[in-house]
Write a protein that holds these residues in place. Structure first.
Motif, mmCIF file in Angstrom:
data_model
loop_
_atom_site.group_PDB
_atom_site.id
_atom_site.type_symbol
_atom_site.label_atom_id
_atom_site.label_comp_id
_atom_site.label_asym_id
_atom_site.label_seq_id
_atom_site.Cartn_x
_atom_site.Cartn_y
_atom_site.Cartn_z
ATOM 1 N N GLY A 191 -5.024 7.624 -15.317
ATOM 2 C CA GLY A 191 -5.432 9.025 -15.192
ATOM 3 C C GLY A 191 -6.407 9.308 -14.071
ATOM 4 N N GLU A 192 -6.773 8.267 -13.304
ATOM 5 C CA GLU A 192 -7.697 8.493 -12.189
ATOM 6 C C GLU A 192 -6.920 8.971 -10.967
ATOM 7 O OE1 GLU A 192 -10.764 8.468 -12.692
ATOM 8 O OE2 GLU A 192 -10.887 7.436 -14.610
ATOM 9 N N MET A 193 -7.607 9.144 -9.841
ATOM 10 C CA MET A 193 -6.968 9.822 -8.714
ATOM 11 C C MET A 193 -6.412 8.913 -7.624
ATOM 12 S SD MET A 193 -9.782 12.832 -8.613
ATOM 13 C CE MET A 193 -9.442 13.401 -6.976
ATOM 14 N N TYR A 248 -5.283 3.579 2.431
ATOM 15 C CA TYR A 248 -6.666 3.132 2.659
ATOM 16 C C TYR A 248 -7.172 2.211 1.557
ATOM 17 C CZ TYR A 248 -7.026 6.404 6.517
ATOM 18 O OH TYR A 248 -6.836 7.061 7.698
ATOM 19 N N ARG A 249 -6.255 1.748 0.728
ATOM 20 C CA ARG A 249 -6.605 0.856 -0.381
ATOM 21 C C ARG A 249 -7.773 1.396 -1.213
ATOM 22 N NH1 ARG A 249 -7.531 -5.747 -0.714
ATOM 23 N NH2 ARG A 249 -7.782 -5.635 -2.948
ATOM 24 N N HIS A 275 -13.864 11.349 1.658
ATOM 25 C CA HIS A 275 -13.303 12.221 0.623
ATOM 26 C C HIS A 275 -12.339 11.464 -0.281
ATOM 27 C CE1 HIS A 275 -10.125 12.633 3.708
ATOM 28 N NE2 HIS A 275 -9.316 12.895 2.699
ATOM 29 N N LEU A 276 -11.768 10.360 0.215
ATOM 30 C CA LEU A 276 -10.921 9.541 -0.649
ATOM 31 C C LEU A 276 -11.786 8.606 -1.494
ATOM 32 C CD1 LEU A 276 -7.909 8.544 1.647
ATOM 33 C CD2 LEU A 276 -8.109 10.474 0.089
ATOM 34 N N LYS A 277 -12.786 7.978 -0.863
ATOM 35 C CA LYS A 277 -13.633 7.054 -1.619
ATOM 36 C C LYS A 277 -14.351 7.776 -2.751
ATOM 37 C CE LYS A 277 -15.663 4.999 2.030
ATOM 38 N NZ LYS A 277 -16.451 4.065 2.829
ATOM 39 N N SER A 281 -10.360 14.386 -3.245
ATOM 40 C CA SER A 281 -9.023 14.942 -2.986
ATOM 41 C C SER A 281 -8.228 14.962 -4.277
ATOM 42 C CB SER A 281 -8.262 14.083 -1.970
ATOM 43 O OG SER A 281 -8.931 14.084 -0.760
ATOM 44 N N LYS A 282 -7.685 16.094 -4.610
ATOM 45 C CA LYS A 282 -6.822 16.173 -5.792
ATOM 46 C C LYS A 282 -5.457 15.584 -5.440
ATOM 47 C CE LYS A 282 -9.449 18.417 -8.711
ATOM 48 N NZ LYS A 282 -9.954 17.692 -9.883
ATOM 49 N N VAL A 283 -4.782 14.994 -6.435
ATOM 50 C CA VAL A 283 -3.421 14.507 -6.171
ATOM 51 C C VAL A 283 -2.419 15.487 -6.753
ATOM 52 C CG1 VAL A 283 -3.991 12.091 -5.985
ATOM 53 C CG2 VAL A 283 -3.535 13.064 -8.229
#
Ligand code: SF4
Length: 315
Positions: A219-221, A211-212, A307-309, A313-315
């Protein structure tokens, strides 16, 4: 059933020792258990052996005369040919180590190049150091041993790429060598068992990539492809399928993959920036059509789930 015993010699050329360090990180099995179970006799390893210099010289002499059989030769680090082709930047007993590597390879049943420097030249492949790989110089076939080199078992050098090579790949290669499982190699002589998929496959950030949803810092998600130089979709490699220390990988930890399994590693551009024209990456994922990809990415970004933007969501 115990396999017939095979002998192993590990040589270090022009390198940092990172592949040894990686190898020692193997846990299942650990290195000692690996050698015991495979019935491998370690003749020499620069960090693990404690024989005297005189005994080591005798061992080398016996290998080179053929008195001591050598089944598996592992070479870590590049072959240093500088200055001006002499090899005198890296010597043993006053002689260029490249000659020793060449002569040992002539006696070996099988040769494993461990790490990208040994495979392709790596960091030292500039005009001063003149480093090369065993059977490749970057993407060009040849290297120290030449295009037609075959070990005593009739095989080309097997390239275990990576900076460093993943410990499970080194262990897996030794298991294959000890049990005489046949290799299937890619165009750069890397076993397809570990080098037929990209680092991107298996990355936990794939949904962000789709979803780009992109990051501009470590360190970001989100995904690290468009701004942070992630080479995960560009190079084959086992990271993300085989985790480091059974725990994680660079992209999983929020650090871009810098493509260390590629013959052209290290690339000339900064590792942690995506080379681009007007914000569009110059290198796109392997095999995609540029126009289709950009249209698709634009639509995907517009359709990105909340939830992605919002990065919930944890990776
Ligand atoms: S961080 Fe890298 S490897 Fe992971 S999804 Fe994004 S581009 Fe692929």
């Amino acid at each position: 059933m115990m396999h017939p015993q095979k002998t192993v010699y590990w040589l270090q050329g022009g390198g940092c020792g990172g592949d040894t360090f990686s190898f020692l990180g193997s846990e299942f099995p650990d290195v000692i258990e690996l050698f015991r179970r495979l019935n491998l006799q370690l003749l020499w390893h620069p960090s693990l052996s404690n024989s005297s210099p005189a005994d080591h010289e005798l061992l080398l002499s016996n290998i080179l005369t053929g008195e001591q059989p050598l089944d598996i030769l592992l070479v870590e680090g590049s072959v240093i040919c500088g200055p001006a082709g002499t090899g005198m930047f890296d010597t043993k007993n006053g002689q260029p180590k490249k000659e020793l590597i060449y002569n040992l390879a002539a006696q070996a049943g099988l040769v494993l190049a461990v790490g990208t420097c040994a495979c392709f030249g790596g960091f030292g492949s500039d005009q001063v150091t003149e480093a090369t790989g065993l059977q490749f110089a970057r993407k060009e076939r040849g290297g120290l041993l030449g295009v037609n080199y075959r070990s005593k078992n009739g095989q080309p050098v097997v390239n275990l790429a990576g900076c460093p090579c993943h410990h499970d790949v080194i262990v897996g290669a030794l298991i294959s060598a000890a049990t005489e499982v046949a290799w299937e190699l890619d165009e750069y002589q890397r076993p397809i068992e570990w080098f037929s998929t990209t680092v991107h496959q298996g990355c936990t950030r794939n949904e962000y990539h789709e979803y780009r949803v992109e990051e501009s810092d470590f360190g970001e998600m989100g995904c690290l492809f468009f701004h942070m130089g992630c080479a995960g979709p560009l190079v084959p490699g086992p990271c993300n399928k085989l985790l480091w220390n059974q725990q994680s990988s660079k992209p999983r930890a929020g650090v871009p993959c810098f493509g260390c399994t590629d013959p052209d590693f290290p690339r000339a551009t900064p590792f942690f920036q995506t080379p681009n024209i007007e914000g569009i990456p110059i290198s796109l994922p392997m095999g995609v059509n540029r126009a289709h990809y950009m249209v698709y990415k634009g639509m995907a970004a517009a359709a990105a789930p909340e939830h992605l933007k919002k990065r919930t969501s944890k990776v």
